[in-house]
Design an enzyme around this catalytic site. Structure first.
Site, PDB file in Angstrom:
ATOM      1  N   GLY A   1       1.344  10.888   4.868  1.00 37.80           N
ATOM      2  CA  GLY A   1       0.211  11.163   5.762  1.00 37.80           C
ATOM      3  C   GLY A   1      -1.131  10.779   5.169  1.00 37.80           C
ATOM      4  O   GLY A   1      -2.121  11.494   5.342  1.00 37.80           O
ATOM      5  N   LEU A   2      -1.154   9.646   4.452  1.00 38.57           N
ATOM      6  CA  LEU A   2      -2.426   9.066   3.983  1.00 38.57           C
ATOM      7  C   LEU A   2      -3.253   9.997   3.098  1.00 38.57           C
ATOM      8  O   LEU A   2      -4.473  10.053   3.210  1.00 38.57           O
ATOM      9  CB  LEU A   2      -3.280   8.608   5.180  1.00 38.57           C
ATOM     10  CG  LEU A   2      -2.634   7.554   6.077  1.00 38.57           C
ATOM     11  CD1 LEU A   2      -3.505   7.291   7.303  1.00 38.57           C
ATOM     12  CD2 LEU A   2      -2.415   6.244   5.318  1.00 38.57           C
TER      13      LEU A   2
ATOM     14  N   THR B   1       6.232   1.074   8.158  1.00 48.93           N
ATOM     15  CA  THR B   1       7.525   1.778   8.220  1.00 48.93           C
ATOM     16  C   THR B   1       7.981   1.990   9.670  1.00 48.93           C
ATOM     17  O   THR B   1       7.175   2.042  10.594  1.00 48.93           O
ATOM     18  CB  THR B   1       7.413   3.140   7.524  1.00 48.93           C
ATOM     19  OG1 THR B   1       6.297   3.847   8.071  1.00 48.93           O
ATOM     20  CG2 THR B   1       7.234   2.976   6.032  1.00 48.93           C
TER      21      THR B   1
ATOM     22  N   ILE C   1       6.153  -5.560   7.834  1.00 45.17           N
ATOM     23  CA  ILE C   1       5.999  -4.452   8.748  1.00 45.17           C
ATOM     24  C   ILE C   1       5.612  -3.169   7.988  1.00 45.17           C
ATOM     25  O   ILE C   1       5.901  -3.041   6.800  1.00 45.17           O
ATOM     26  CB  ILE C   1       7.320  -4.159   9.515  1.00 45.17           C
ATOM     27  CG1 ILE C   1       8.473  -3.833   8.571  1.00 45.17           C
ATOM     28  CG2 ILE C   1       7.669  -5.284  10.458  1.00 45.17           C
ATOM     29  CD1 ILE C   1       9.748  -3.367   9.243  1.00 45.17           C
TER      30      ILE C   1
ATOM     31  N   CYS D   1       0.258   3.321  10.860  1.00 45.91           N
ATOM     32  CA  CYS D   1       0.886   4.409  10.103  1.00 45.91           C
ATOM     33  C   CYS D   1       1.543   5.408  11.052  1.00 45.91           C
ATOM     34  O   CYS D   1       0.878   5.981  11.913  1.00 45.91           O
ATOM     35  CB  CYS D   1      -0.147   5.130   9.244  1.00 45.91           C
ATOM     36  SG  CYS D   1       0.629   6.429   8.266  1.00 45.91           S
TER      37      CYS D   1
ATOM     38  N   SER E   1       0.818  -1.213   0.000  1.00 41.73           N
ATOM     39  CA  SER E   1       0.000   0.000   0.000  1.00 41.73           C
ATOM     40  C   SER E   1       0.856   1.269   0.000  1.00 41.73           C
ATOM     41  O   SER E   1       1.858   1.367   0.712  1.00 41.73           O
ATOM     42  CB  SER E   1      -0.888  -0.008   1.238  1.00 41.73           C
ATOM     43  OG  SER E   1      -1.672   1.146   1.280  1.00 41.73           O
TER      44      SER E   1
HETATM   45  C1  LIG Z   1       5.492   6.546   0.043  1.00 46.19           C
HETATM   46  C2  LIG Z   1       4.923   5.470   0.925  1.00 46.19           C
HETATM   47  C3  LIG Z   1       3.564   5.487   1.230  1.00 46.19           C
HETATM   48  C4  LIG Z   1       3.009   4.490   2.053  1.00 46.19           C
HETATM   49  N1  LIG Z   1       1.663   4.512   2.321  1.00 46.19           N
HETATM   50  C5  LIG Z   1       1.115   3.513   3.075  1.00 46.19           C
HETATM   51  C6  LIG Z   1      -0.295   3.468   3.308  1.00 46.19           C
HETATM   52  O1  LIG Z   1      -1.068   4.295   2.819  1.00 46.19           O
HETATM   53  N2  LIG Z   1      -0.773   2.467   4.094  1.00 46.19           N
HETATM   54  C7  LIG Z   1       0.050   1.505   4.640  1.00 46.19           C
HETATM   55  O2  LIG Z   1      -0.420   0.603   5.333  1.00 46.19           O
HETATM   56  N3  LIG Z   1       1.377   1.506   4.396  1.00 46.19           N
HETATM   57  C8  LIG Z   1       1.927   2.482   3.636  1.00 46.19           C
HETATM   58  N4  LIG Z   1       3.282   2.480   3.394  1.00 46.19           N
HETATM   59  C9  LIG Z   1       4.130   1.414   3.974  1.00 46.19           C
HETATM   60  C10 LIG Z   1       4.388   0.291   2.960  1.00 46.19           C
HETATM   61  O3  LIG Z   1       3.186  -0.294   2.515  1.00 46.19           O
HETATM   62  C11 LIG Z   1       5.327  -0.788   3.573  1.00 46.19           C
HETATM   63  O4  LIG Z   1       4.697  -1.325   4.729  1.00 46.19           O
HETATM   64  C12 LIG Z   1       6.680  -0.246   3.994  1.00 46.19           C
HETATM   65  O5  LIG Z   1       7.129   0.746   3.096  1.00 46.19           O
HETATM   66  C13 LIG Z   1       7.746  -1.353   4.101  1.00 46.19           C
HETATM   67  O6  LIG Z   1       7.965  -2.021   2.875  1.00 46.19           O
HETATM   68  P1  LIG Z   1       9.113  -1.588   1.812  1.00 46.19           P
HETATM   69  O7  LIG Z   1      10.394  -1.442   2.576  1.00 46.19           O
HETATM   70  O8  LIG Z   1       9.132  -2.672   0.783  1.00 46.19           O
HETATM   71  O9  LIG Z   1       8.680  -0.275   1.239  1.00 46.19           O
HETATM   72  C14 LIG Z   1       3.853   3.466   2.579  1.00 46.19           C
HETATM   73  C15 LIG Z   1       5.225   3.456   2.260  1.00 46.19           C
HETATM   74  C16 LIG Z   1       5.766   4.428   1.435  1.00 46.19           C
HETATM   75  C17 LIG Z   1       7.237   4.368   1.111  1.00 46.19           C
END
Ligand SMILES: Cc1cc2nc3c(=O)[nH]c(=O)nc-3n(C[C@H](O)[C@H](O)[C@H](O)COP(=O)(O)O)c2cc1C
Length: 303
Positions: free
Chosen positions: A72-73, A193, A191, A130, A21
């Site tokens: 911030g969603l 972030t 996880i 989040c 997401s």
């Molecule tokens: C730009 C950005 C926007 C994100 N927006 C959401 C979100 O709307 N909802 C959510 O559950 N996680 C969100 N995440 C978290 C990711 O879905 C993911 O959990 C996290 O980035 C770890 O995976 P990765 O290292 O492969 O990016 C966001 C991450 C990034 C980088």
């Protein structure tokens, strides 16, 4: 290719590779780069009951081996999703899963009640983790009681697959995982972030408008793997692992640690075709090692 097929609750995935997401839009943004039917599923952008503008800029920063975000969603709200986005994405030949966020339990429930009307949404992922919103969001995911409470409330109105996304910003992830499992979640994804920050030494100010933001990318992978492994040993429901996956070898590590499926996030920004490459890499690994199903690898870590 049944050797790649996995199930998460009632959700049937043609393969265990999905996109995370907030990093893959609504899927259609990537349809010029990949054949979306090649991946197991798409977790769409975080959706909230009302439109959100997101945080002020700057809200992204690069870090060694990763990035910080404080988006911030930002989204146009659930009603806009239902009438303007769903019609375009409902017939994708893959699972479209909506990531639901909120500030109160009522927000999560109201959003879910609107989604249950959409028959092409087989699962939702509750974002209780989040780190980038002032109220709610991570607050639910860092306390076992409130994580359980929001899961219980949504479970009452959602009879399809319910995935709850866990925060890494806790002392003991297994405590939250068990509380959420106890209220009927079908799966846990982890996880989200990691809370971090960056400073500009010339202005002597924080780089992000929000001061702190969420860290993602390869730098978080060891933390994510550790949390998946700990959670795998603590609960019975299937896990969806993510955090820094940037190649098929990373995906195999997450599966060995206990993930039934995985999500790819930040790396979509670097290589929009990465998800399909990971599908192919997993298939080749299974063939080379004479493994008849990816399901045999889940949690197969030898210790
Ligand atoms: C730009 C950005 C926007 C994100 N927006 C959401 C979100 O709307 N909802 C959510 O559950 N996680 C969100 N995440 C978290 C990711 O879905 C993911 O959990 C996290 O980035 C770890 O995976 P990765 O290292 O492969 O990016 C966001 C991450 C990034 C980088």
């Amino acid at each position: 290719m049944d050797k790649l097929r996995v199930n998460i609750g009632k959700l049937d995935l043609k393969n265990p590779v999905m996109t995370a997401s907030g990093t893959f839009g609504y899927g259609k943004e990537y349809s010029d780069f990949i054949d979306l039917s090649r991946i197991g599923g798409i977790f769409v952008k975080g959706t909230t009951i009302r439109e959100r503008q997101g945080n002020d800029y700057p809200r992204m920063a690069e870090t060694p081996s990763g990035m910080l975000n404080a988006v911030g969603l930002q989204n146009k709200g659930i009603d806009y999703f239902v009438s303007n986005i769903y019609p375009d994405i409902k017939d994708f030949d893959t699972n479209v899963i909506v990531n639901v966020s909120g500030s109160t339990i009522e927000d999560y429930v109201e959003c879910t009640e609107k989604l249950i009307e959409l028959d092409k949404i087989p699962a939702i992922e509750l974002n209780i983790s989040c780190p980038n919103v002032k109220e709610g969001g991570m607050a639910f995911g860092v306390c076992a009681e409130s994580a359980a409470e929001v899961t219980k409330a949504v479970r009452k109105v959602w009879d399809r697959t319910l995935i709850v996304k866990l925060s890494p910003n806790v002392t003991d992830v297994t405590e939250i995982a068990k509380a959420v499992e106890g209220e009927g979640a079908d799966s846990l994804s982890l996880i989200n972030t990691l809370l971090g920050m960056a400073i500009n030494i010339n202005s002597q100010r924080p780089v992000l408008s929000t001061v702190t933001g969420g860290l993602s990318g390869p730098c978080v992978k060891p933390v994510a793997l550790r949390m998946v492994w700990q959670t795998y040993n603590a609960v019975k429901i299937p896990l969806i692992g993510m955090g820094g996956i940037s190649c098929w070898q990373d995906a195999i590590e997450f599966i060995l640690a206990g993930s039934s499926a995985i999500q790819i996030g930040t790396h979509n920004f670097i290589d929009p075709t990465i998800s399909v490459k990971v599908v192919d890499g997993i298939a080749e690994y299974l063939d080379k090692n004479n493994i008849s199903s990816v399901r045999e690898l889940v949690g197969a870590l030898k210790i």
